[in-house]
Design a protein around this motif. Sequence first.
Motif, PDB file in Angstrom:
ATOM      1  N   HIS A  12       0.863  -1.175   0.000  1.00  8.99           N
ATOM      2  CA  HIS A  12       0.000   0.000   0.000  1.00  8.99           C
ATOM      3  C   HIS A  12       0.896   1.220   0.000  1.00  8.99           C
ATOM      4  CE1 HIS A  12      -4.127  -1.309   0.274  1.00  8.99           C
ATOM      5  NE2 HIS A  12      -3.790  -2.218   1.168  1.00  8.99           N
ATOM      6  N   TYR A  13       0.440   2.261  -0.652  1.00  8.14           N
ATOM      7  CA  TYR A  13       1.207   3.502  -0.692  1.00  8.14           C
ATOM      8  C   TYR A  13       0.274   4.698  -0.685  1.00  8.14           C
ATOM      9  CZ  TYR A  13      -0.257   4.127  -5.496  1.00  8.14           C
ATOM     10  OH  TYR A  13      -1.027   4.301  -6.617  1.00  8.14           O
ATOM     11  N   VAL A  22      -1.388  13.144  -3.850  1.00  2.00           N
ATOM     12  CA  VAL A  22      -1.452  12.867  -5.280  1.00  2.00           C
ATOM     13  C   VAL A  22      -2.235  11.586  -5.554  1.00  2.00           C
ATOM     14  CG1 VAL A  22      -0.076  12.308  -7.335  1.00  2.00           C
ATOM     15  CG2 VAL A  22       0.708  14.077  -5.758  1.00  2.00           C
ATOM     16  N   ASP A  23      -1.926  10.514  -4.807  1.00  2.00           N
ATOM     17  CA  ASP A  23      -2.551   9.213  -5.076  1.00  2.00           C
ATOM     18  C   ASP A  23      -2.384   8.317  -3.855  1.00  2.00           C
ATOM     19  OD1 ASP A  23      -3.829   7.182  -6.522  1.00  2.00           O
ATOM     20  OD2 ASP A  23      -1.998   6.570  -7.558  1.00  2.00           O
ATOM     21  N   SER A  24      -3.269   7.320  -3.740  1.00  2.00           N
ATOM     22  CA  SER A  24      -3.176   6.361  -2.648  1.00  2.00           C
ATOM     23  C   SER A  24      -3.816   5.049  -3.068  1.00  2.00           C
ATOM     24  CB  SER A  24      -3.881   6.897  -1.405  1.00  2.00           C
ATOM     25  OG  SER A  24      -3.908   5.910  -0.392  1.00  2.00           O
ATOM     26  N   SER A  25      -3.116   3.951  -2.832  1.00  2.00           N
ATOM     27  CA  SER A  25      -3.686   2.635  -3.121  1.00  2.00           C
ATOM     28  C   SER A  25      -4.822   2.319  -2.156  1.00  2.00           C
ATOM     29  CB  SER A  25      -2.611   1.543  -3.019  1.00  2.00           C
ATOM     30  OG  SER A  25      -2.105   1.465  -1.694  1.00  2.00           O
ATOM     31  N   ARG A  26      -4.779   2.903  -0.983  1.00  2.00           N
ATOM     32  CA  ARG A  26      -5.833   2.638   0.011  1.00  2.00           C
ATOM     33  C   ARG A  26      -7.193   3.159  -0.472  1.00  2.00           C
ATOM     34  NH1 ARG A  26      -1.150   3.306   2.855  1.00  2.00           N
ATOM     35  NH2 ARG A  26      -0.692   1.649   4.346  1.00  2.00           N
ATOM     36  N   GLN A  30      -6.966  -1.869  -2.725  1.00  2.00           N
ATOM     37  CA  GLN A  30      -6.066  -2.950  -3.123  1.00  2.00           C
ATOM     38  C   GLN A  30      -4.635  -2.443  -3.138  1.00  2.00           C
ATOM     39  OE1 GLN A  30      -6.697  -6.068  -3.644  1.00  2.00           O
ATOM     40  NE2 GLN A  30      -8.909  -6.067  -3.775  1.00  2.00           N
ATOM     41  N   PRO A  31      -3.696  -3.248  -2.614  1.00  2.00           N
ATOM     42  CA  PRO A  31      -2.293  -2.837  -2.727  1.00  2.00           C
ATOM     43  C   PRO A  31      -1.818  -2.918  -4.174  1.00  2.00           C
ATOM     44  CG  PRO A  31      -2.451  -5.021  -1.750  1.00  2.00           C
ATOM     45  CD  PRO A  31      -3.851  -4.514  -1.917  1.00  2.00           C
ATOM     46  N   LEU A  32      -0.769  -2.187  -4.472  1.00  2.00           N
ATOM     47  CA  LEU A  32      -0.127  -2.254  -5.777  1.00  2.00           C
ATOM     48  C   LEU A  32       0.775  -3.478  -5.791  1.00  2.00           C
ATOM     49  CD1 LEU A  32       0.531  -0.831  -8.497  1.00  2.00           C
ATOM     50  CD2 LEU A  32       2.373   0.351  -7.283  1.00  2.00           C
ATOM     51  N   GLU A  33       0.814  -4.196  -6.908  1.00  2.00           N
ATOM     52  CA  GLU A  33       1.721  -5.334  -7.080  1.00  2.00           C
ATOM     53  C   GLU A  33       2.708  -5.002  -8.186  1.00  2.00           C
ATOM     54  OE1 GLU A  33       0.024  -9.671  -6.108  1.00  2.00           O
ATOM     55  OE2 GLU A  33      -0.682  -8.825  -7.993  1.00  2.00           O
ATOM     56  N   ILE A 135       4.760   3.946   2.733  1.00  2.00           N
ATOM     57  CA  ILE A 135       4.696   2.586   2.189  1.00  2.00           C
ATOM     58  C   ILE A 135       4.439   1.576   3.296  1.00  2.00           C
ATOM     59  CG2 ILE A 135       6.030   0.785   0.980  1.00  2.00           C
ATOM     60  CD1 ILE A 135       5.523   3.230  -0.779  1.00  2.00           C
ATOM     61  N   GLU A 136       3.617   0.563   2.989  1.00  2.00           N
ATOM     62  CA  GLU A 136       3.430  -0.593   3.869  1.00  2.00           C
ATOM     63  C   GLU A 136       3.459  -1.848   3.001  1.00  2.00           C
ATOM     64  OE1 GLU A 136       0.285  -2.591   7.022  1.00  2.00           O
ATOM     65  OE2 GLU A 136      -0.336  -0.853   5.851  1.00  2.00           O
TER      66      GLU A 136
END
Length: 160
Positions: A12-13, A22-26, A30-33, A135-136
């Motif tokens: 996750h970012y 700017v942006d967030s996967s949360r 879904q996390p980014l792969e 980042i996580e």
Amino acid sequence: MQVDKNKVVSFHYSVGADGEPVDSSRDRGQPLEVLIGHGGIIPGLENALAGRAVGDRFQVSVPPAEAYGERQEGSIQRVPKKYFQNVQQLRPGSVTALGLREGGHRQVTVVKVGTTVIDVDVNHPLAGRTLDFDIEITAIRDATPEEIAHRHVHGPGHAH
């Protein structure tokens, strides 16, 4: 397992630039792969992930040289409208994807919309900006031979 070349990393970012988000996967849930070592993400972020493990949470600032580069003044191109999707919605300042002849897309910013062409700034919208990431890391696995050969992560069940 640690982040290294030919590993698929899920994380996750959240990213901001100049103090603005700017942006967030949360936001997408879904996390980014990404497949490490094959140019799928900006170099500064890939370098910051190296050697990390599942559960690691950290912050990193990535300067322009390790992100989208410095802005190149005068990088305006006139492009026929046929290379864009949703042309009727484009306005000056819109960020959109430009279809490339060799395949794929490039993010550009609309400068002017004409009758048959659109003038775009081909600098990435985040060029020249330092990016601040939170980042996580949620998972790490070995990439499949197909993913390595294709240089990207395949979808659920590792299907292409």
